[in-house]
Design an enzyme around this catalytic site. Sequence first.
Site, short mmCIF file in Angstrom:
data_model
loop_
_atom_site.label_atom_id
_atom_site.label_comp_id
_atom_site.label_asym_id
_atom_site.label_seq_id
_atom_site.Cartn_x
_atom_site.Cartn_y
_atom_site.Cartn_z
N LYS A 42 -10.45 -0.96 10.01
CA LYS A 42 -10.43 -2.31 9.07
C LYS A 42 -10.62 -3.37 10.18
CE LYS A 42 -7.93 -2.54 5.61
NZ LYS A 42 -7.46 -2.40 4.20
N ASP A 99 2.84 -4.63 7.92
CA ASP A 99 1.70 -3.94 7.98
C ASP A 99 0.35 -4.88 8.13
OD1 ASP A 99 -0.48 -2.68 6.81
OD2 ASP A 99 0.42 -2.04 4.92
N HIS A 114 0.87 -1.10 -0.12
CA HIS A 114 0.11 0.16 -0.05
C HIS A 114 0.76 1.14 0.05
CE1 HIS A 114 -2.87 3.01 1.72
NE2 HIS A 114 -3.88 1.96 1.24
#
Length: 407
Positions: free
Chosen positions: A227, A201, A124
């Site tokens: 999330k 991550d 990302h």
Amino acid sequence: MSEFNINTIVKDFPTLETKIYGKRLIYLDNAATNLKPRSVINSIHEYYSQGTSNVHRGLHYLSEKATDKYEMTRDKIKSFINARDRKEIIFTKGTTDSINLVAATYGLEFLKEGDEILVSEMEHHSNIVPWQLLAKKTGIKIKVIPINDEGEILLEEYEALLNEKTKLVSVVYISNALGTINPIKKMIEMAHQKGAKFLVDAAQAMAHTKIDVQDLDADFLAFSAHKMLGPTGVGALYAKEELLEQMPPYQGGGDMIDVVSFEKTTFNDLPYKFEAGTPNISGVIALFHAIEYLEKIGLENIISYEDELLQYGTKRLQEIDGLKIIGIAKKKTSILSFAIKDIHPHDLATFTDKFGIAIRTGHHCAQPLMKRMGVVATTRASLSLYNTKKDIDELIYALKKAEEIFR
Ligand code: PMP
């Protein structure tokens, strides 16, 4: 083992009652953010309506209550990811902020010209750009671990990139754009053999796989509440205590200090040294309820239910002529990224929106990955514990209609 009852789960998420153009909402954009259960929403309402107060500052009743609740979330995270100590949990604004914290403190303090950082091709942007900013300041080099056409990290290439100059490896656990589950434990072991630290991550991983930071032996792990059924703008950084002890503070301000004078300021103990200013108190408290919800349903149950949805969705997508799934790793979670020949992803999303379907099109904040996979954008349906096979059926129906119209 707790019961997985999809009918009661669906009822726990009030947003699913929303009508879109008069139709039932079919929310398939969970990799962007997921919907919140009632307990999370209620806790935010309760904090602002009955318990507003700052934390760590007052001796009055409400401040102590807010502080207790805020700190309870730290304990909850500690046990959820099996950290050694609650001091190892730092509240941040989310994954992006956590990675920037590591770059700005650990990176600036300990990395120097000639050192190398490895990231993968499927990162990302928030796990690329902070390192690029750091590289500009320090002269470190960023090297990229390649992936194959299926969307899997090439471990031999990774091994070849690791050397004594490698000081940090920063890799995503589960890709938000492809769904690939990376062999993170093995990768950490390989990095440690060369003396490099490892940042995970875990933004996409927290609600879709069981994380044990001690078993992984992760040095840093970053995640966002939104999330994992929690609110936006809050998350955490896990880091080993010995690293946090050595790292300088991130931001200066209230709460992170011990004694302040114009001559010399000393800093607070861990974890507060890294938590300057009034935090997102209601957000942190709500994160407790998000984790509690995940625990109540049971991560094992969630993982196996989502896998069933993934298998079903993967199979049904084959019915669409000219559809190619982007990201077919052997180990993957419930993300279906695809491209349909001759139909632009944006046209597709605008069209399916009219059916009340929320799917995402674009580069998913992973432009280098899109380039690697040979596409400018994908259409992504990302599934969560409250989705059903019926949601997938409706998506397939809408895609077939799109085929008729756009071809
Ligand atoms: N990494 C991954 C894998 C993600 O999925 C996301 C969010 N989509 C991020 C990092 C950034 O998270 P946030 O925007 O919450 O900081």
